[in-house]
Design a protein around this motif. Structure first.
Motif, PDB file in Angstrom:
ATOM      1  N   ASN A  42       1.818  41.159  -3.575  1.00 14.57           N
ATOM      2  CA  ASN A  42       0.589  41.074  -4.364  1.00 14.57           C
ATOM      3  C   ASN A  42      -0.489  40.174  -3.767  1.00 14.57           C
ATOM      4  O   ASN A  42      -1.680  40.482  -3.872  1.00 14.57           O
ATOM      5  CB  ASN A  42       0.920  40.619  -5.791  1.00 14.57           C
ATOM      6  N   SER A  46      -5.601  37.289 -10.303  1.00 14.98           N
ATOM      7  CA  SER A  46      -4.304  37.372 -10.972  1.00 14.98           C
ATOM      8  C   SER A  46      -3.268  38.062 -10.088  1.00 14.98           C
ATOM      9  O   SER A  46      -2.122  37.624  -9.990  1.00 14.98           O
ATOM     10  CB  SER A  46      -4.458  38.127 -12.300  1.00 14.98           C
ATOM     11  N   THR A  47      -3.681  39.147  -9.440  1.00 12.32           N
ATOM     12  CA  THR A  47      -2.775  39.863  -8.535  1.00 12.32           C
ATOM     13  C   THR A  47      -2.295  38.955  -7.415  1.00 12.32           C
ATOM     14  O   THR A  47      -1.119  39.000  -7.019  1.00 12.32           O
ATOM     15  CB  THR A  47      -3.486  41.101  -7.932  1.00 12.32           C
ATOM     16  N   ASP A  84      -1.596  31.944 -12.047  1.00 10.56           N
ATOM     17  CA  ASP A  84      -0.304  31.581 -12.637  1.00 10.56           C
ATOM     18  C   ASP A  84      -0.323  30.127 -13.111  1.00 10.56           C
ATOM     19  O   ASP A  84      -1.095  29.300 -12.609  1.00 10.56           O
ATOM     20  CB  ASP A  84       0.826  31.765 -11.611  1.00 10.56           C
ATOM     21  N   GLU A  85       0.534  29.821 -14.089  1.00 10.82           N
ATOM     22  CA  GLU A  85       0.612  28.437 -14.570  1.00 10.82           C
ATOM     23  C   GLU A  85       1.027  27.496 -13.443  1.00 10.82           C
ATOM     24  O   GLU A  85       0.514  26.384 -13.328  1.00 10.82           O
ATOM     25  CB  GLU A  85       1.622  28.350 -15.727  1.00 10.82           C
ATOM     26  N   ASN A 104       1.976  32.076  -2.028  1.00  9.34           N
ATOM     27  CA  ASN A 104       0.960  33.016  -2.510  1.00  9.34           C
ATOM     28  C   ASN A 104      -0.425  32.643  -1.993  1.00  9.34           C
ATOM     29  O   ASN A 104      -1.195  33.497  -1.554  1.00  9.34           O
ATOM     30  CB  ASN A 104       0.948  33.058  -4.032  1.00  9.34           C
ATOM     31  N   ILE A 118       1.071  27.574  -9.453  1.00 11.96           N
ATOM     32  CA  ILE A 118       0.616  28.336  -8.296  1.00 11.96           C
ATOM     33  C   ILE A 118       1.536  28.061  -7.105  1.00 11.96           C
ATOM     34  O   ILE A 118       1.746  26.904  -6.722  1.00 11.96           O
ATOM     35  CB  ILE A 118      -0.837  27.972  -7.950  1.00 11.96           C
ATOM     36  N   GLN A 119       2.081  29.137  -6.550  1.00 14.31           N
ATOM     37  CA  GLN A 119       2.995  29.019  -5.421  1.00 14.31           C
ATOM     38  C   GLN A 119       2.221  28.882  -4.111  1.00 14.31           C
ATOM     39  O   GLN A 119       1.262  29.624  -3.868  1.00 14.31           O
ATOM     40  CB  GLN A 119       3.909  30.246  -5.347  1.00 14.31           C
ATOM     41  N   GLY A 158      -1.788  35.875  -7.624  1.00 12.32           N
ATOM     42  CA  GLY A 158      -0.983  34.778  -8.144  1.00 12.32           C
ATOM     43  C   GLY A 158      -1.742  33.481  -8.287  1.00 12.32           C
ATOM     44  O   GLY A 158      -1.143  32.414  -8.481  1.00 12.32           O
TER      45      GLY A 158
END
Length: 417
Positions: free
Chosen positions: A329, A143-144, A149-150, A156, A152-153, A146
């Motif tokens: 993160n 989670s940290t 996430d819905e 990240n 995902i970048q 990323g």
């Protein structure tokens, strides 16, 4: 060739001390500053108290227990409830009260000894409990970074991948000087990658004042706030015992006996009590730093003390503290991925080293139930305290172990026949 081990009481070569200390500080930084952010306070006072608490811990344990004290997550739920209804000062009063009661618990352990641990947490229960310290945090690391996430970048994923990749490859391939600082190198590699993809904003660093005093504040006491906070003592005591046992397994020493659980538990809670008195959050031994020791083979308290001193310095130097806070993160998540896994593996090592016999149904049942309880997501709420994960699994294991101990004394176990 086996990795060179630097033991607890050994001195570290001068050229290694600074990078190794920085490595430990980076390992604890992300999680430790997250707690003050959740409480809505400036993290400078927390960095200051983490350093002071760690130095006190080393002193009280006679330099025999390598541990870094960071911000405790166990107090978040009751702390936020108290802050919402009464204010942060009353939460500080609760921190002081729990720390004081923890010191009293350490005195009780000093009086009656630690042999009860082998009864309430035999290896078949302790192994999975220790493993759960790392395993239940695995989703937190993802989670940290990323990764949950819905949407995902890509940046990240890239920064996370570079950080984790360098940490993994460095841990198994780096040699000589580089072999003891793979985590630090991974953090630097991930940070440079983040700069290259435009994830870092240096504005806070430029605008930070050169020197700044941590924002000290003082507690207020209310019996209702204290009673709301007090059940956390069970959580932090269980966590502390688990951390001391897994650290002992990693460094090859029995920390429960020497310097003694009473010393380490007192030091941990005394630090939390002092934290509440000056406006900081409670402290606890940190799994991330245990993971660093497992990977590097460097257990020297000299390095831990160096990291503590750096943390104190950062709390006073504005640009330095601001620069550290720019670590993104995905870098923290990438490092945590490996460190949490190492803690989980250390729990399995307890089972192997103690030659737990799974031909015995008692051992099989203990390990099975503890693992399932810890990983199932089941939560039991008592007042404002929620018991889940490793803590609930630890309590379950203790109750089952006591029950099986009674069955054994009453000759009720079917294996005896």
């Amino acid at each position: 060739m086996a990795k060179r081990i630097i033991q607890v009481d050994e001195k570290v070569p001068g050229k290694l001390l600074l990078p190794l200390s920085i490595q430990h500080m980076f390992a604890m930084f992300g999680a430790s500053v997250l707690v003050p952010f959740m409480f809505g306070i400036n993290p400078a006072v927390v960095l200051f108290m983490n350093g002071i608490g760690t130095l006190l811990f080393i002193f009280i344990t006679k330099g025999k227990a390598p541990a870094y004290l960071g911000s405790s997550f166990a107090f978040i739920a009751p702390g936020n409830a108290i802050i919402a209804s009464m204010g942060y000062e009353y939460a500080l009063g609760g921190f002081v009260a729990v720390g004081f009661c923890g010191c009293l618990l350490a005195g009780i352990i000093y009086k009656f000894g630690t042999k009860w641990i082998d009864v309430v947490l035999p290896s078949a229960a302790m192994g999975p409990v220790v493993a759960l310290i790392g395993l239940e945090l695995s989703s937190s690391a993802a989670s940290t970074a990323g990764l949950l996430d819905e949407v995902i970048q890509f940046n990240n994923v890239l920064v996370f991948g570079v950080t984790l990749g360098v940490a993994v490859i460095g841990s198994v391939c780096f040699k000589k000087f580089l072999s003891v600082i793979p985590i630090l190198i991974a953090v630097v590699a991930g940070y440079i990658t983040a700069v290259c993809v435009g994830m870092i904003d240096f504005t806070p660093v430029v605008e930070a004042s050169l020197f700044a005093l941590p924002n000290f504040s003082f507690p207020k006491f209310d019996i209702n706030a204290i009673l709301m906070m007090l059940p956390v003592l069970l959580v932090i005591a269980s966590e502390h015992i688990g951390h001391q046992i897994v650290t002992g397994k990693i460094i090859g020493r029995d920390l429960i006996k020497d310097p003694g659980l009473h010393r380490s538990l007192f030091a941990d809670n005394f630090s939390s009590m002092l934290s509440g008195l000056i406006g900081s959050v409670p402290t606890t031994t940190y799994g991330e730093n245990i993971g660093v020791m497992a990977i590097t083979g460097v257990y020297s308290v000299q390095v831990i003390a160096g990291a503590a001193i750096l943390s104190i310095i950062c709390s006073f130097i504005g640009p330095l503290a601001a620069l550290i806070q720019t670590i993104p993160n995905p870098v923290i998540g990438g490092i945590s991925f490996l460190l949490y896994g190492m803690i989980g593996t250390s729990g399995l090592r307890i089972l192997v080293d103690n030659k737990v016999d799974y031909g015995k149904s008692v051992n099989m049942v203990l390990t099975s139930v503890v693992f399932v309880v810890g990983l199932s997501g089941v939560t039991i709420t008592i007042g404002s305290i929620s018991l889940s994960g490793m803590v609930l699994a630890c309590i379950t294991g203790m109750l089952m172990s006591l029950l099986f101990y009674a069955f054994e004394k009453l000759h009720l176990l079917n294996e005896e026949s």
